[in-house]
Design an enzyme around this catalytic site. Structure first.
Site, PDB file in Angstrom:
ATOM      1  N   ASN A   1       2.511  -2.535   8.144  1.00 36.98           N
ATOM      2  CA  ASN A   1       3.286  -3.213   7.509  1.00 36.98           C
ATOM      3  C   ASN A   1       3.859  -2.264   6.437  1.00 36.98           C
ATOM      4  O   ASN A   1       5.084  -2.593   6.076  1.00 36.98           O
ATOM      5  CB  ASN A   1       2.612  -4.285   6.732  1.00 36.98           C
ATOM      6  CG  ASN A   1       2.260  -5.685   7.801  1.00 36.98           C
ATOM      7  OD1 ASN A   1       3.174  -6.192   8.345  1.00 36.98           O
ATOM      8  ND2 ASN A   1       0.951  -6.096   7.706  1.00 36.98           N
TER       9      ASN A   1
ATOM     10  N   HIS B   1      -1.082   7.773   4.286  1.00 34.84           N
ATOM     11  CA  HIS B   1       0.591   7.735   4.525  1.00 34.84           C
ATOM     12  C   HIS B   1       1.070   8.974   3.980  1.00 34.84           C
ATOM     13  O   HIS B   1       1.120   9.186   2.667  1.00 34.84           O
ATOM     14  CB  HIS B   1       0.890   6.666   4.178  1.00 34.84           C
ATOM     15  CG  HIS B   1       0.112   5.223   4.397  1.00 34.84           C
ATOM     16  ND1 HIS B   1       0.172   4.918   5.788  1.00 34.84           N
ATOM     17  CD2 HIS B   1      -0.420   4.560   3.817  1.00 34.84           C
ATOM     18  CE1 HIS B   1      -0.483   3.843   5.927  1.00 34.84           C
ATOM     19  NE2 HIS B   1      -1.152   3.596   4.641  1.00 34.84           N
TER      20      HIS B   1
ATOM     21  N   ALA C   1       0.651  -1.122  -0.009  1.00 34.22           N
ATOM     22  CA  ALA C   1       0.143  -0.243  -0.034  1.00 34.22           C
ATOM     23  C   ALA C   1       0.845   1.258   0.194  1.00 34.22           C
ATOM     24  O   ALA C   1       0.281   2.328   0.181  1.00 34.22           O
ATOM     25  CB  ALA C   1      -0.984  -0.014   1.255  1.00 34.22           C
TER      26      ALA C   1
END
Length: 269
Positions: free
Chosen positions: A191, A221, A123
């Protein structure tokens, strides 16, 4: 073109997406060899409903069927997935890369038997650039993650601290520390931070802030990298899958990585 036989460990949102794509013949050079699931009967019923004929086997049998296994399962069983394949000198694509940090023996197993562990981009944006920068000198890497509170429910860190995500009504910083500490406290959520740390300066020097933010509907993010070759500012907003802890792009990243295995033109490191 030779064919890579793929095993899938886990038939959650990601595993089902992969199984349908591989079995449907949309990833050239691959075939679905087998799957493993905590509920074999349920897995068999789903495969039958999709017209997929791959066998459901135990994890220990993966090397007998496959060249590469994709881990889409709870991080607690990562050794059961990786061990047999790596001992056979084969390859495992690991999504729960945070589980590798407290288990260095898995990486040693790959070294000892000529196996390989692949961590796909998942991701996260910009791992190629971070990997390139790491060939020089990276001074610092910081990541800031914002997630809907419901996507963090169940994290060991929250349970330990007694933090109730149902009571979050405004953006709240719930964790600040190293990627290694974050992986321990939020094994199903960060992760991406571990992948970033493995690509760059390691899990102890890579820092992360985690925000529970009821104003966002996506997993957001932001990354800041300061290196001698470049300064990188990266931002990504991932749409959650049916599992709020996982973005839709994660499964697509695995598909892209599998496609690269046999592609006549490969773009990116």
């Amino acid at each position: 073109m030779t064919t890579t036989r793929i095993a899938i460990a886990g038939l959650g949102a990601i595993g089902k997406t992969l199984a349908k794509r591989i079995a449907g013949g949309t990833i050239p050079g691959t075939t679905l060899a087998c799957v493993a699931s905590g509920d074999a009967a349920k897995a068999r019923a789903w495969l039958d409903s999709e017209g997929i004929t791959a066998p459901v086997v135990e994890l220990a049998a993966f090397p007998d069927h496959a060249d590469l296994a994709v881990e889409c399962a709870p991080s607690a069983i990562i050794e059961e997935i990786c061990g047999p394949m790596l001992k056979a000198g084969k390859t495992v694509m690991v999504l729960s890369c945070g589980a590798l940090l407290p288990r260095p023996q898995i990486i040693e197993l790959a070294k000892a038997h000529g196996g390989q562990i692949i961590v796909p981009t998942g991701a996260l944006l910009g791992l190629d650039a971070v990997t390139a920068a790491a060939e020089g000198t990276i001074h610092s890497v910081k990541m800031t993650t914002r997630k809907p509170p419901r996507g963090l429910i169940g994290a060991p860190y929250l349970i330990e601290k007694g933090l109730d995500m149902d009571k979050i009504t405004a953006p709240t910083l719930i964790f600040s520390g190293s990627a290694r500490e974050a992986a321990k406290g939020f094994p199903a959520n960060v992760n991406v931070a571990v992948a970033l740390s493995l690509a760059g300066i390691g899990p102890d020097r890579t820092t992360i802030d985690i925000w529970a933010d009821p104003s966002v509907t996506r997993n957001c993010h932001e990354i800041e990298v300061d290196a001698d070759s470049a300064k990188l500012s990266l931002r990504i907003e991932n749409i959650p899958s049916e599992n709020p802890k996982t973005g839709r792009i994660t499964a697509l990243s695995v598909i892209a990585a599998l496609r690269k295995l046999r592609a006549p033109l490969r773009v990116g490191t």
